[in-house]
Design a protein around this motif. Structure first.
Motif, PDB file in Angstrom:
ATOM      1  N   UNK A  11      38.709  38.750 -56.906  1.00  9.76           N
ATOM      2  CA  UNK A  11      39.489  39.720 -57.655  1.00  9.76           C
ATOM      3  C   UNK A  11      40.700  39.000 -58.246  1.00  9.76           C
ATOM      4  N   UNK A  12      40.974  39.252 -59.510  1.00 12.17           N
ATOM      5  CA  UNK A  12      42.074  38.586 -60.195  1.00 12.17           C
ATOM      6  C   UNK A  12      43.295  39.513 -60.231  1.00 12.17           C
ATOM      7  N   UNK A  45      40.619  36.644 -53.496  1.00 12.14           N
ATOM      8  CA  UNK A  45      41.644  37.042 -54.452  1.00 12.14           C
ATOM      9  C   UNK A  45      42.223  35.804 -55.139  1.00 12.14           C
ATOM     10  N   UNK A  46      42.231  35.850 -56.453  1.00 10.91           N
ATOM     11  CA  UNK A  46      42.944  34.861 -57.267  1.00 10.91           C
ATOM     12  C   UNK A  46      44.279  35.477 -57.673  1.00 10.91           C
ATOM     13  N   UNK A  47      45.370  34.795 -57.365  1.00 12.71           N
ATOM     14  CA  UNK A  47      46.698  35.335 -57.634  1.00 12.71           C
ATOM     15  C   UNK A  47      47.385  34.534 -58.735  1.00 12.71           C
ATOM     16  N   UNK A  78      42.051  41.866 -63.055  1.00  9.67           N
ATOM     17  CA  UNK A  78      41.555  43.123 -62.511  1.00  9.67           C
ATOM     18  C   UNK A  78      42.708  44.109 -62.328  1.00  9.67           C
ATOM     19  N   UNK A  79      43.839  43.625 -61.824  1.00 17.55           N
ATOM     20  CA  UNK A  79      45.040  44.450 -61.668  1.00 17.55           C
ATOM     21  C   UNK A  79      46.251  43.601 -62.036  1.00 17.55           C
ATOM     22  N   UNK A  80      47.190  44.199 -62.730  1.00 15.38           N
ATOM     23  CA  UNK A  80      48.482  43.575 -62.996  1.00 15.38           C
ATOM     24  C   UNK A  80      49.556  44.459 -62.361  1.00 15.38           C
TER      25      UNK A  80
END
Length: 335
Positions: A11-12, A45-47, A78-80
């Motif tokens: 998930x980005x 998770x990619x942060x 995916x989410x900011x």
């Protein structure tokens, strides 16, 4: 062993840091995701970190994250999350607000941490969405945005909007996100890793936690209610609730009927209708928007379910709050 990476790719998650953000709020959101990668031994998770101009973005206590400028951030997220402290209600950077609107149009989910929801509201991307913000800003936000669906909760997840009150609340929201993505087993492992064993529900402290409110003792039922309360607008299926709670669907159904007197989906529907009633009483949102905000695909099915549950239609309920509540009856439902 649960497969914690059902989605096949990381998930980005991006974090937009606004000058003066609180380091605790940012770290409370980021560290659980890092721990999920570590404990699962997979890159779940990619942060990434973003700011207006890029470079080191200092927090209110000078701790900093290395960021990329928004001109290089793109929309492949995916989410900011917008992380803001100080006085976010006074924030009016047209470049940032325009970028947030472009992300929304591109289908990127958006979140606000601490004061971040104020910036999302200023960008005009919180219409018909439930959300929360740090308690210090709630009353001012209600004055500025009288039609906004602001709730005094630790965190609120409404479809593609993820908001929390800051401080330690991002830990609780991260628990809900990890549980939803990869199951309650990993979420609990992450919480144990941070010695954060007292996980609070989204409604805390305004409402009792599921153990006390529903007198639940089986961990799978507690996990089920946690998942339900964080997925009001986008209901999970029975199979997903069971999988993420760590047991089989039949066992979850049996436990729910034994301890709650209803089937899993009947109980879930009741929670969603109670939330719909709350929205009706506190806003002038059109009925079709109330339906969508509580997981019903259209107004007619929502009205049917509401009539069966409360003994009156939603329009009547809004005009004349009822003193009693009828039992849920059979009705033709779709999500």
């Amino acid at each position: 062993m649960i497969d914690w990476n059902r989605q096949g790719r990381p998930q980005r998650y991006g974090f937009m840091l606004i000058e003066g953000y609180a380091l605790m709020s940012a770290a409370s959101a980021v560290e659980p995701l890092r721990a999920a990668n570590l404990l699962s031994e997979r890159r779940l998770y990619d942060l990434s970190f973003v700011s207006d101009q890029g470079g080191w973005m200092r927090s209110s206590v000078s701790g900093a994250f290395e960021t990329v400028p928004i001109s290089e951030a793109g929309t492949d997220l995916d989410i900011l999350f917008v992380v803001a402290g100080g006085n976010p209600l006074a924030y009016r950077d047209d470049r940032i607000l325009g970028w947030l609107r472009r992300l929304a149009r591109s289908g990127v989910a958006l979140g606000g941490i601490s004061g971040g929801a104020a910036i999302l509201a200023a960008a005009g991307v919180m219409s018909s969405r439930r959300f929360t913000i740090h308690w210090q800003h709630i009353e001012a936000m209600r004055e500025m945005y009288p039609d906004a669906l602001i709730e005094r909760r630790l965190f609120v997840i409404d479809r593609d909007r993820f908001t929390c009150a800051g401080g330690m609340a991002p830990l609780d929201m991260a628990h809900a996100l990890i549980a939803s993505d990869h199951g309650v087993e990993l979420a609990r492992a992450v919480s144990d890793w941070f010695i954060h064993t007292g996980i609070r529900q989204a409604e805390a402290p305004q409402q009792l936690d599921p153990v006390r409110k529903y007198d639940l003792h089986h961990p799978a039922l507690v996990a089920m209610v946690e998942l339900m309360t964080s997925h009001i607008a986008d209901p999970l299926k029975l199979e997903d609730l069971a999988y993420l709670s760590g047991i089989g669907a039949r066992q979850l159904e049996r436990l729910t009927k034994d301890q709650l007197g209803q089937s899993v989906m009947q109980f879930y529907r009741s929670l969603r209708l109670e939330k719909a009633d709350e929205i009706l009483q506190q806003s002038n949102l059109p009925l079709v928007e109330v339906a969508l905000a509580t997981g019903f695909s259209n107004r007619s099915h929502f009205s049917c379910a509401f009539q069966a549950h409360f003994g009156m239609g939603p329009a009547t309920r809004r005009k004349r709050p009822a003193t009693g509540k009828k039992l849920l009856r059979q009705c033709s439902f779709v999500r």
